[in-house]
Enzyme design. Structure first.
Site, PDB file in Angstrom:
ATOM      1  N   HIS A   1      -4.474   7.715   4.846  1.00  0.00           N
ATOM      2  CA  HIS A   1      -3.557   8.571   5.595  1.00  0.00           C
ATOM      3  C   HIS A   1      -2.634   9.296   4.621  1.00  0.00           C
ATOM      4  O   HIS A   1      -2.298   8.778   3.555  1.00  0.00           O
ATOM      5  CB  HIS A   1      -2.711   7.732   6.554  1.00  0.00           C
ATOM      6  CG  HIS A   1      -3.474   7.154   7.696  1.00  0.00           C
ATOM      7  ND1 HIS A   1      -3.911   7.899   8.765  1.00  0.00           N
ATOM      8  CD2 HIS A   1      -3.886   5.875   7.936  1.00  0.00           C
ATOM      9  CE1 HIS A   1      -4.551   7.115   9.620  1.00  0.00           C
ATOM     10  NE2 HIS A   1      -4.555   5.891   9.139  1.00  0.00           N
TER      11      HIS A   1
ATOM     12  N   CYS B   1      -9.747   7.527   8.666  1.00  0.00           N
ATOM     13  CA  CYS B   1      -9.541   6.195   9.222  1.00  0.00           C
ATOM     14  C   CYS B   1     -10.516   5.943  10.379  1.00  0.00           C
ATOM     15  O   CYS B   1     -11.702   5.800  10.160  1.00  0.00           O
ATOM     16  CB  CYS B   1      -8.079   6.012   9.624  1.00  0.00           C
ATOM     17  SG  CYS B   1      -7.595   4.281   9.808  1.00  0.00           S
TER      18      CYS B   1
END
Length: 492
Positions: free
Chosen positions: A433, A329
């Site tokens: 994630h 991310c």
């Protein structure tokens, strides 16, 4: 109309989240429809609901404990700090703006309406609502317009139990002092106490329990023992304990000032063959197989922080000697050439040069991606199933992304691929994630990171979580007066 019971604590980390999770599983095992609820949460660990909303990680865990699907009403207000004095404000799963603390304090009256709307919806759908407070109800400077603790309890007229951590010491002072700092109306809502994390002979505590009940006129509803090696998703604090049996892979995670969703690495921390270390401020990375740059709530600020450390030079040296590097991310965004924030989404800084390890740039924008996704991991000899979730507001573009890490088979926004694998196979970046929580995909990633030393036996975090929740619920059944707690869960 559902019954409601609220758990408040004498301090942060008194055990509120864990107690609510345990009680959710206890009552779910009794066949009840249970909803977890936290009016206001402040945390950088969050989860994505099936409808594409964002809630605190603790409420996601409690929903798993209650055996119900994630719902944005479980955590109507989520605050994600992006500086020492400001945070992104998320209402009903959607980010509305960044606010400084003073401005949000004035905004609480509006936020309370969102809290009450969520509670009313849950009342119509569930039999029991288990509410978690935040911090302590006795924080005098935060009591005005409170929506997280007694402000909510008074608004819905629900009973409250207060939990205190005896392992910290001063448990009776914590409980009596907290009660004394409440108004008469609030004291009347408190129906009893739970003492948490007790070690030793319970008979030696009995005189203190008797005194507490006589002094306050309120019952002790149970004493929970210290549960060694209880591993559940952390709401905020980074858990650093490893569970290594035979080290085959050394992993170093950079502990960024605004690190987010570090629960991504719980599967590695609990893996018997992985030695995971969080590299702190001013520490050197040292010899390692895999460096991970994690997610960040202020990626430009954290990129600037990285440049003040020795980490950039150490990453260059690590790659020169054949080591592997993974960016997740915000960590993915740092691997590129530059990061732009023209609208001030995360900070006042408009742009920063990144690590320049791959040919792409990232621009932060107002539309936040919140999705649960699945696809195929393209690392290794064959595509492997992988799933997880996305929480980001950046769009990355550039040549490096033409060699993706994931090909999506199910993406709500019809995006076909994610991330990149470098041409020399040393660097991987992804927005996904939870990438280590799919065992088969984790095996592939660990084999890549270890040059084949770790071939299988990825840690099954979901199965481990279930075992831990069952253990917690068994302990609650044994040490708490569950029937009395259920009887209390009615209008005060």
């Amino acid at each position: 109309m559902a019954k409601t019971l609220m758990v408040q604590g004498t301090t942060s980390d008194a055990g509120k989240s864990t107690l609510v999770a345990g009680l959710c599983r206890v009552f779910a095992r009794r066949g009840m429809q249970v909803a977890p609820f936290k009016p206001q949460n402040m945390a950088l660990n969050s989860a994505v609901t099936p409808c594409g909303g964002e809630i605190g990680r603790a409420q996601a865990l409690q929903a798993v404990a209650a055996k119900v699907a994630l719902n944005t009403d479980f955590n109507p207000i989520l605050l994600k700090p992006n500086s020492d004095t400001g945070a992104q404000v998320i209402i009903h799963g959607r980010a509305i703006s960044n606010m400084e603390a003073a401005k949000y304090h004035d905004y609480k009256k509006v936020a309370m309406q969102a809290v009450l709307q969520s509670h009313q919806r849950l009342e119509a759908q569930y039999e029991l609502i288990l509410v978690e407070g935040a911090g302590s109800p006795a924080e005098i400077n935060l009591r005005e317009n409170d929506i997280a603790n007694m402000g909510f309890a008074c608004a819905v007229d629900c009973p409250v139990i207060i939990v205190a951590d005896i392992d910290k010491g001063g448990v009776f002072a914590h409980l009596v002092g907290t009660l004394a700092l409440l108004s008469e109306q609030e004291q009347a809502l408190v129906k009893g106490f739970v003492i948490n994390r007790f070690r030793g002979d319970i008979s030696l505590l009995q005189s203190g329990l008797d005194w507490l009940e006589e002094y306050t006129g309120k019952p002790v509803l149970g004493v929970m023992p210290y549960l060694h090696a209880l591993n559940l998703d952390a709401e905020d604090a980074v858990t650093i304990e490893n569970h290594v049996v035979d080290t085959q892979l050394k992993v170093s995670v950079l502990l960024l000032p605004h690190i987010s969703n570090h629960t991504d690495f719980d599967s590695l921390r609990l893996h018997p063959n992985v030695d995971l270390t969080y590299v702190r401020h001013e520490q050197q990375i040292g010899p390692t197989d895999l460096i991970i740059i994690p997610g960040s709530k202020n990626v430009l600020g954290d990129m600037a922080f990285v440049k003040t450390q020795s980490w950039q030079a150490e990453i260059t040296r690590h790659l020169r000697f054949g080591g592997k590097l993974l960016g997740v991310c915000g960590g993915l965004q740092m691997l590129g050439q530059a990061i732009y924030d023209p609208e001030g989404i995360e900070s006042s800084q408009k742009q920063i040069s990144a690590l320049n390890l791959a040919q792409f740039t990232t621009t932060l924008g107002g539309n936040k991606t919140l999705t649960q996704v699945s696809g195929q991991c393209l690392l290794g000899d064959a595509a492997t199933a992988i799933k997880g979730y996305e929480i980001h507001c950046g769009i990355s573009e550039g040549k490096a992304l033409n060699r993706p890490f994931i090909r999506f088979t199910n993406h709500p926004e019809n995006i076909t691929q994610d991330g990149f694998i470098s041409g020399d196979n040393q660097i991987v970046g992804t927005y996904l994630h939870g990438l280590f929580d799919t065992p088969d995909a984790a095996n592939v990633i660990l084999a890549w990171a270890s040059d084949g030393r770790v071939q299988a036996n990825a840690f099954d975090l979901a199965a481990h979580r279930e075992q831990q929740l069952e253990r917690l619920a068994d302990t609650c059944e044994q040490h708490l007066d569950i029937d009395k707690l259920l009887a209390l869960a009615s209008k005060a």
